[in-house]
Design a protein around this motif. Structure first.
Motif, PDB file in Angstrom:
ATOM      1  N   ARG A  79      -7.853   6.680  -8.513  1.00  0.00           N
ATOM      2  CA  ARG A  79      -8.349   5.633  -7.608  1.00  0.00           C
ATOM      3  C   ARG A  79      -7.183   4.944  -6.897  1.00  0.00           C
ATOM      4  O   ARG A  79      -7.236   4.695  -5.694  1.00  0.00           O
ATOM      5  CB  ARG A  79      -9.193   4.613  -8.374  1.00  0.00           C
ATOM      6  N   TYR A  80      -6.117   4.647  -7.637  1.00  0.00           N
ATOM      7  CA  TYR A  80      -4.983   3.974  -7.007  1.00  0.00           C
ATOM      8  C   TYR A  80      -4.303   4.892  -5.992  1.00  0.00           C
ATOM      9  O   TYR A  80      -3.953   4.455  -4.893  1.00  0.00           O
ATOM     10  CB  TYR A  80      -3.976   3.471  -8.050  1.00  0.00           C
ATOM     11  N   HIS A 140      -6.508   4.980  -2.988  1.00  0.00           N
ATOM     12  CA  HIS A 140      -6.499   3.680  -2.309  1.00  0.00           C
ATOM     13  C   HIS A 140      -5.297   3.555  -1.375  1.00  0.00           C
ATOM     14  O   HIS A 140      -5.427   3.123  -0.226  1.00  0.00           O
ATOM     15  CB  HIS A 140      -6.503   2.561  -3.363  1.00  0.00           C
ATOM     16  N   HIS A 159      -5.640   5.984   1.526  1.00  0.00           N
ATOM     17  CA  HIS A 159      -6.710   5.450   2.375  1.00  0.00           C
ATOM     18  C   HIS A 159      -6.146   4.420   3.358  1.00  0.00           C
ATOM     19  O   HIS A 159      -6.414   4.483   4.562  1.00  0.00           O
ATOM     20  CB  HIS A 159      -7.772   4.865   1.433  1.00  0.00           C
ATOM     21  N   HIS A 160      -5.335   3.478   2.867  1.00  0.00           N
ATOM     22  CA  HIS A 160      -4.785   2.449   3.749  1.00  0.00           C
ATOM     23  C   HIS A 160      -3.712   3.002   4.673  1.00  0.00           C
ATOM     24  O   HIS A 160      -3.614   2.576   5.830  1.00  0.00           O
ATOM     25  CB  HIS A 160      -4.267   1.265   2.932  1.00  0.00           C
TER      26      HIS A 160
END
Length: 176
Positions: free
Chosen positions: A153-154, A157, A160-161
Motif C-alpha cells: 500500500r505504501y 501510494h 500514485h502521487h
C-alpha cells in the motif's frame, strides 16, 4: 475510474507475495525520492501552486503530504513489528494539507525528509524475515492488514502521487 485521481489505478494487494515480489516493493520505496525529484525537476512556484486535478491538492501539497504519509507509515511498521496488532495512527490528510507548513515550507525540505525516511525504512524492511511481514496492524481506514499489505500500500501510494504530478506535467505540457 477517474484517471486524474488514480493515474496508476486503484490499489490492489498481492495476498501472498513471494520474497522476490517483496524485494521489488522495497526497492520501489528506495527509489521514490529519485522519481519524485525527477517529477518535480524544473517546476517553478506557479507550477507548484497548481492543483493536479480540479478540486485536488496543489503539487506542493502533494509533496508535503507524501512526507507526512511516509512518517506515518514508518511508525506503523515499527509498531507492527514491536506490538501485537496495534491500532495504527491515522491523520486528517485534508486538514493537514491546509496548514501553513504545507504552504510555507519549500518542497525540497519534504523531499529530503522522504530521502532520509526511506533510507531508514528500506534498511528496516530489508532486515526482516518473511514471517515478520505476516504481523499485522489495524488501520482505522483500511481495517486489519499484514505488514506485507502495508508495504504494498505504501509503495503504491507513493507511485500514485508521483504519477499525479507527472500526468499533470504531461497534460499541461510542462517541460523539464
Amino acid at each position: 475510474m477517474d484517471l486524474l485521481s488514480y493515474p496508476i489505478g486503484q490499489f490492489a494487494a498481492v495476498q501472498e507475495p513471494t520474497d522476490e515480489q517483496r524485494t521489488q516493493f522495497i526497492e520501489a520505496i528506495a527509489e521514490i525520492t529519485d522519481k519524485f525529484r525527477q517529477a518535480m525537476d524544473g517546476l517553478g512556484l506557479e507550477q507548484l501552486k497548481t492543483p493536479y486535478r480540479p478540486g485536488g491538492w496543489t503539487v506542493q501539497q502533494v509533496v508535503h503530504h507524501l512526507a507526512d504519509a511516509g512518517m506515518n507509515s514508518y511508525i506503523r511498521f515499527k509498531r507492527g513489528l514491536t506490538e501485537d496488532r496495534p491500532i495504527a495512527g491515522t491523520f486528517r490528510e485534508d486538514l493537514w494539507a491546509e496548514l501553513n507548513d504545507y504552504m510555507d515550507t519549500p518542497v525540497e525540505t519534504s523531499i529530503m525528509l522522504l530521502e532520509a525516511l526511506h533510507t531508514r525504512l528500506a534498511t528496516l524492511l530489508v532486515g526482516l524475515k518473511s514471517l515478520d511481514f505476516k504481523r499485522s496492524v489495524i488501520s482505522p481506514t483500511h481495517g486489519e492488514m499484514t505488514l506485507d499489505v502495508a508495504l504494498q500500500r505504501y509503495s503504491w501510494h507513493a507511485r500514485h502521487h508521483i504519477a499525479q504530478v507527472t500526468s499533470l506535467r504531461e497534460r499541461l505540457g510542462w517541460k523539464k
